[in-house]
Write a protein that holds these residues in place. Sequence first.
Motif, mmCIF file in Angstrom:
data_model
loop_
_atom_site.group_PDB
_atom_site.id
_atom_site.type_symbol
_atom_site.label_atom_id
_atom_site.label_comp_id
_atom_site.label_asym_id
_atom_site.label_seq_id
_atom_site.Cartn_x
_atom_site.Cartn_y
_atom_site.Cartn_z
ATOM 1 N N LEU A 1 30.790 41.041 48.871
ATOM 2 C CA LEU A 1 29.893 41.454 47.791
ATOM 3 C C LEU A 1 28.961 40.335 47.337
ATOM 4 O O LEU A 1 27.889 40.593 46.794
ATOM 5 N N GLN A 2 29.356 39.086 47.540
ATOM 6 C CA GLN A 2 28.508 37.954 47.186
ATOM 7 C C GLN A 2 28.052 37.175 48.407
ATOM 8 O O GLN A 2 27.592 36.046 48.290
ATOM 9 N N HIS A 3 28.156 37.798 49.570
ATOM 10 C CA HIS A 3 27.789 37.098 50.806
ATOM 11 C C HIS A 3 26.276 36.943 50.889
ATOM 12 O O HIS A 3 25.533 37.923 50.783
ATOM 13 N N SER B 1 40.776 42.243 40.947
ATOM 14 C CA SER B 1 39.371 42.644 40.975
ATOM 15 C C SER B 1 38.487 41.546 40.389
ATOM 16 O O SER B 1 37.411 41.239 40.915
ATOM 17 N N GLN B 2 38.934 40.945 39.291
ATOM 18 C CA GLN B 2 38.179 39.872 38.655
ATOM 19 C C GLN B 2 38.087 38.662 39.579
ATOM 20 O O GLN B 2 37.060 37.980 39.630
ATOM 21 N N GLY B 3 39.148 38.393 40.310
ATOM 22 C CA GLY B 3 39.165 37.241 41.207
ATOM 23 C C GLY B 3 38.121 37.315 42.297
ATOM 24 O O GLY B 3 37.596 36.286 42.740
ATOM 25 N N VAL B 4 37.807 38.543 42.769
ATOM 26 C CA VAL B 4 36.803 38.699 43.812
ATOM 27 C C VAL B 4 35.460 38.144 43.360
ATOM 28 O O VAL B 4 34.746 37.472 44.117
ATOM 29 N N SER B 5 35.082 38.403 42.122
ATOM 30 C CA SER B 5 33.787 37.927 41.616
ATOM 31 C C SER B 5 33.753 36.418 41.449
ATOM 32 O O SER B 5 32.673 35.834 41.292
ATOM 33 N N MET B 6 34.927 35.764 41.491
ATOM 34 C CA MET B 6 35.005 34.316 41.312
ATOM 35 C C MET B 6 35.086 33.553 42.627
ATOM 36 O O MET B 6 34.950 32.327 42.647
ATOM 37 N N VAL C 1 30.943 46.340 41.866
ATOM 38 C CA VAL C 1 31.968 45.463 41.327
ATOM 39 C C VAL C 1 33.283 45.817 42.007
ATOM 40 O O VAL C 1 33.623 46.992 42.145
ATOM 41 N N ALA C 2 34.006 44.805 42.466
ATOM 42 C CA ALA C 2 35.296 45.056 43.108
ATOM 43 C C ALA C 2 36.245 45.725 42.129
ATOM 44 O O ALA C 2 36.420 45.260 41.004
ATOM 45 N N ASP C 3 36.836 46.813 42.563
ATOM 46 C CA ASP C 3 37.755 47.560 41.704
ATOM 47 C C ASP C 3 38.887 48.092 42.580
ATOM 48 O O ASP C 3 38.712 49.062 43.328
ATOM 49 N N TYR C 4 40.051 47.454 42.481
ATOM 50 C CA TYR C 4 41.184 47.842 43.313
ATOM 51 C C TYR C 4 41.872 49.115 42.830
ATOM 52 O O TYR C 4 42.868 49.540 43.415
ATOM 53 N N ASN C 5 41.348 49.719 41.757
ATOM 54 C CA ASN C 5 41.830 51.037 41.359
ATOM 55 C C ASN C 5 41.202 52.136 42.218
ATOM 56 O O ASN C 5 41.672 53.269 42.221
ATOM 57 N N THR D 1 44.093 42.899 55.478
ATOM 58 C CA THR D 1 45.280 43.690 55.158
ATOM 59 C C THR D 1 44.887 44.926 54.372
ATOM 60 O O THR D 1 45.383 46.023 54.618
ATOM 61 N N ASP D 2 43.972 44.747 53.421
ATOM 62 C CA ASP D 2 43.484 45.839 52.574
ATOM 63 C C ASP D 2 42.107 46.266 53.082
ATOM 64 O O ASP D 2 41.161 45.473 53.050
ATOM 65 N N PRO D 3 41.937 47.497 53.573
ATOM 66 C CA PRO D 3 40.631 47.936 54.093
ATOM 67 C C PRO D 3 39.505 47.835 53.068
ATOM 68 O O PRO D 3 38.335 47.729 53.447
ATOM 69 N N ARG D 4 39.817 47.845 51.798
ATOM 70 C CA ARG D 4 38.784 47.715 50.772
ATOM 71 C C ARG D 4 38.154 46.328 50.800
ATOM 72 O O ARG D 4 37.000 46.147 50.399
ATOM 73 N N ASP D 5 38.910 45.352 51.282
ATOM 74 C CA ASP D 5 38.395 43.985 51.327
ATOM 75 C C ASP D 5 37.294 43.820 52.364
ATOM 76 O O ASP D 5 36.564 42.819 52.330
#
Length: 703
Positions: free
Chosen positions: A318-320, A127-132, A349-353, A308-312
Amino acid sequence: MRPEDLTTRDVPLLRLTVAAKRNNHHYHPLSTSSSVRIAVLQPGRGDDPVAFSLELVPDCRSATAYNALSYCWGFFTDMVEIQCNGRAFFVTRNLRRALQQLRLPDQSRRLWVDAICINQSDVTERSQGVSMMRQIYSGAQRVDVWLGPSDERTAGAISLLETIATNCCVSVYGAGERSWWLRKLKQEDYPNRILQNGSTVDVPDASSESWQSLKHYYARHWFTRVWVIQEVQNGIDVRLQCGEHVIEWEFVALAAVWITYASPCEIRRLFWKSEGPGTAQTMRDRLRTKREVPFLLALDQARRFRSTDPRDKVFSLLQHPVTRVNKLSEHHAVNHADFVEGSMHLDMVADYNMTVAEVYREVAIRSIQRYNTLEVFWYVDSVPAVCSRYPSWIPRWDLAPEGTRHDIPSILYDASAGKYPVLSSLSEKSITLRGVQVGSIATVQPIFPLVSGDPSDSHGLCIPSARLDPDRLGSACTIITQDIWSPGGIRRIQDLRRAHPDHGNHFADFASFILEAIGDGQQDMFIALDTFYCDCCNGVIVPQGESSLVAPQMYYCGACLPAYAMCGSCFTAGKHSLRAAHTPRSKTLPAVHYISNPTTLAQLRHAATGGSTQDFGRRMIGTCYKRTFFATAEGWIGSCLDTVLPGDVIVVLYGGKVPHVFRKQVCGSYRLVGCCYVDGAMDGEAVEMCERGELVEREFRLR
């Protein structure tokens, strides 16, 4: 994802989780939220073992020069071993091939690779990596794109890409150095210039085998992955590598734009169902929108991409950046605002939970509450077979859209007269909103008749000859085109607008279009409203404006993904759809039915003075794809996706820019079928009628 949320489409996710846990022992926690790891790839040649070490960088902004890798992960059932600090590390076979090709023979190379530099088994770190991501790719010295190993067609494809791009650059910018062209291409948005000069590009004939090679090149999976959108847009220097063949991204994107917009029609038809040129264009274009919720447009544009992950489908954007268009001038000039960047769209915020359903619901609710608009409903497509258990009012961003949707209803229409949404209640799967019920659909048909008859026959979709006046035929034109007009050759967001405030102009253009199709007007005729192509032979099933004695038809398989269309000749010859077990069914295509009548013919000829068949045809492009016409018991006429059924109701919700079609359920709640165009109800008329007591305001519970 939680086990109870897994479906058959989530099996690759489970395999990813299992594979990632095998590498868990290589990682130590990151020290700060801005910390990253860099893979130091050891030198090697050919089949030498792939080896690397992991370097922890406390702050991404201070990282020593590195390249970032953009690639497709590959199959998680095909994992192979490489070495990390002398110990086994498992990656997909495709990633190992990329590392083998990208490593240097005599010195180490610093790379950022998501599958290696992020602990994929740590949900918090993912999740943290998405913001980076934006910072990582924009800070890279170069973005290396790995398309996969080369084959016998690769050299021909690269040669043709070079030819198209070079000729386009000479045509648009004049002679110059390659580096100068690349700088110009990065700085400009060039489709209009390509359209104006594209016909001068000298390329091989459409029968050349090189076009099949290029089609094969664009068919590589990388062009359809959702994460690559921001990877190429944020990269300073992006280069695509296929085996040993390397070419700059700007040249590949330029060729895609030329194919889409400016190539001869016989070449364009070669790529009719090819995703690559279209997705490459989307990756290259910086989004511009007049919409109230710009993030929703970004999500919609990405629906054709895969993850692969529909959440993606949400997290990757999110920062596009999206360029906002402030307002329209008298001549609809474009005024650009700054990029939306820095923070996350909708403050998400991306949250894979979170589950997929929770992520998509969060987007819908935040867009409604933050922007006071129901624009999110515009992106809902009715796919009952897939979405029967899913809330109908929440868009499925992981599914391709049904039909063609136009990009600026918030500017073109204002069905709720500027009112904000009135949200009465909200639960996990339902939302209750207030609005005005306009009518109940009585008739649904893809044929729009111009027929003599009794004017009181209000729900037969008839336009009686006694009422063939400018206002009435103007309404016919606006229903067919949804009152959308693109004055230029390209249907770009900043060009689309209402066709014309003067219905007389609609009448003239529409009458001219009909007259050209019916000839002397002595026979009943069906006039096709859009061009449809056969997915089997790539030929034209029916061209726009073609007249015939019978309603235009095709054979259609909606069970295939994407849906499969076939001409009568291919069907008669025993050709199959995408899956041989599927049986295409005949389907009537949208058309106007002209019923021969002396009075009708005379009025059409009188009205056509000054009309333009071409103008009407241009407005009509795409507006009838997978759409049908309807009439309500109360006399309203309009168009909607062809999933609408008799008995569905037309509702103008407060906060909605367009009317919506609802389907009542046994439990008393409703399902959202989609948006629609209703003649005479697009500019607040239903709200005004409600205020006069002619229509009733009520609550609608959507599930």
